[in-house]
Design an enzyme around this catalytic site. Structure first.
Site, mmCIF file in Angstrom:
data_model
loop_
_atom_site.group_PDB
_atom_site.id
_atom_site.type_symbol
_atom_site.label_atom_id
_atom_site.label_comp_id
_atom_site.label_asym_id
_atom_site.label_seq_id
_atom_site.Cartn_x
_atom_site.Cartn_y
_atom_site.Cartn_z
ATOM 1 C CG ASP A 47 -2.281 0.730 0.819
ATOM 2 O OD1 ASP A 47 -2.800 0.478 -0.288
ATOM 3 O OD2 ASP A 47 -2.754 1.552 1.616
ATOM 4 C CD GLU A 88 -2.830 7.700 3.412
ATOM 5 O OE1 GLU A 88 -3.702 8.465 3.870
ATOM 6 O OE2 GLU A 88 -2.985 7.004 2.412
ATOM 7 C CD GLU A 141 -8.346 8.587 -0.790
ATOM 8 O OE1 GLU A 141 -8.227 7.550 -0.111
ATOM 9 O OE2 GLU A 141 -7.380 9.351 -0.985
ATOM 10 C CD GLU A 212 -9.178 -0.031 -3.546
ATOM 11 O OE1 GLU A 212 -8.760 -0.699 -2.575
ATOM 12 O OE2 GLU A 212 -8.666 1.054 -3.869
HETATM 13 C C1 HMH Z 1 -5.219 0.067 -2.535
HETATM 14 N N1 HMH Z 1 -6.840 1.849 -2.169
HETATM 15 C C2 HMH Z 1 -5.645 1.335 -1.864
HETATM 16 N N2 HMH Z 1 -4.830 1.931 -0.992
HETATM 17 C C3 HMH Z 1 -5.205 3.082 -0.401
HETATM 18 N N3 HMH Z 1 -4.362 3.656 0.489
HETATM 19 C C4 HMH Z 1 -6.464 3.650 -0.685
HETATM 20 C C5 HMH Z 1 -7.264 2.989 -1.594
HETATM 21 C C6 HMH Z 1 -6.972 4.909 -0.028
HETATM 22 O O1 HMH Z 1 -6.057 5.899 0.027
#
Ligand code: HMH
Length: 223
Positions: A47, A88, A141, A212
């Site tokens: 991520d 982040e 998001e 996702e």
């Molecule tokens: C895969 N989707 C993924 N990672 C993230 N951090 C977000 C959405 C949201 O920022």
């Protein structure tokens, strides 16, 4: 105006995909406390790579908002999202330290991650309408917001050491932020006379959900 928005209509129409992305077994395993640490660590490292790719996408969205939007507050709303990405990335580094995950250039993006990042890149070009791109941003998001908010609900057994992760995306302020992106998209749908743009936005919404789901699958270690 009591009429249901376009996005809520899509969420119902594509309910299975929506639920697949926001109630994925990996999220359910966090909320019931059965998550395996290697899966969490894999997700964390991957991520970080994804969020780094999100930065230029959001930057491109700011350019589109500035050029195409009928409302000057859009740029500022999206800019806040961009600033949050900076925090982040720092957060990921701290987490990586805490969990012993190496975030070097050595970290190899998984296939689903590469494909998701390539998809993001395809949305950065000037030929992609602002309305379509902002829909993608909302969806990206909102999936995380809904997913991690579930882990914060009462009666769940989210491991205490994962609470800060769930808080990061599941918190109410981020929920409101997602609503403001949704409101931008809905305003654009209302104003457009081009049905094709709305159709394109729906396709992009579905692609986000698919990516996702693949991303969660990958984190879980599915082949
Ligand atoms: C895969 N989707 C993924 N990672 C993230 N951090 C977000 C959405 C949201 O920022």
């Amino acid at each position: 105006d009591q009429k249901e928005g376009v996005i809520d209509t899509w969420k119902k129409k594509h309910h299975q995909l929506w639920v697949g992305a926001t109630r994925h077994p990996l999220i359910l395993s966090i909320s019931d406390g059965t998550i395996h640490l290697p899966a969490f660590k894999r997700w964390l490292g991957q991520d970080y790579i994804f969020v780094r790719a999100l930065v230029p996408f959001v930057a491109s969205l700011i350019v589109k908002a500035w050029k195409e939007s009928d409302d000057s507050s859009d740029v500022e709303i999206i800019l806040r999202g961009m600033a949050a990405l900076s925090d982040e990335l720092e957060w990921f580094k701290k987490q990586a330290n805490k969990w012993g995950v190496h975030l070097s250039e050595m970290l190899v993006p998984s296939r689903p991650n590469q494909e998701y990042c390539r998809f993001l890149e395809s949305l950065m070009g000037p030929e992609v309408e602002y309305t379509v791109a902002v829909t993608a941003y909302w969806a990206i998001e909102a999936v995380y917001q809904e997913s991690f908010a579930l882990c914060l609900e009462e009666g769940t057994r989210t491991p205490p050491e994962l609470m800060d992760t769930c808080q990061r995306w599941g918190n109410e302020a981020f929920g409101k932020y997602c609503s403001s992106l949704k409101a931008i998209a809905e305003r654009r749908f209302k104003k457009t006379s081009d049905e094709e743009v709305i159709k394109k936005a729906e396709v992009v919404f579905l692609r986000v959900l698919e990516h996702e789901i693949e991303f969660w699958n990958m984190s879980r270690g599915d082949p």
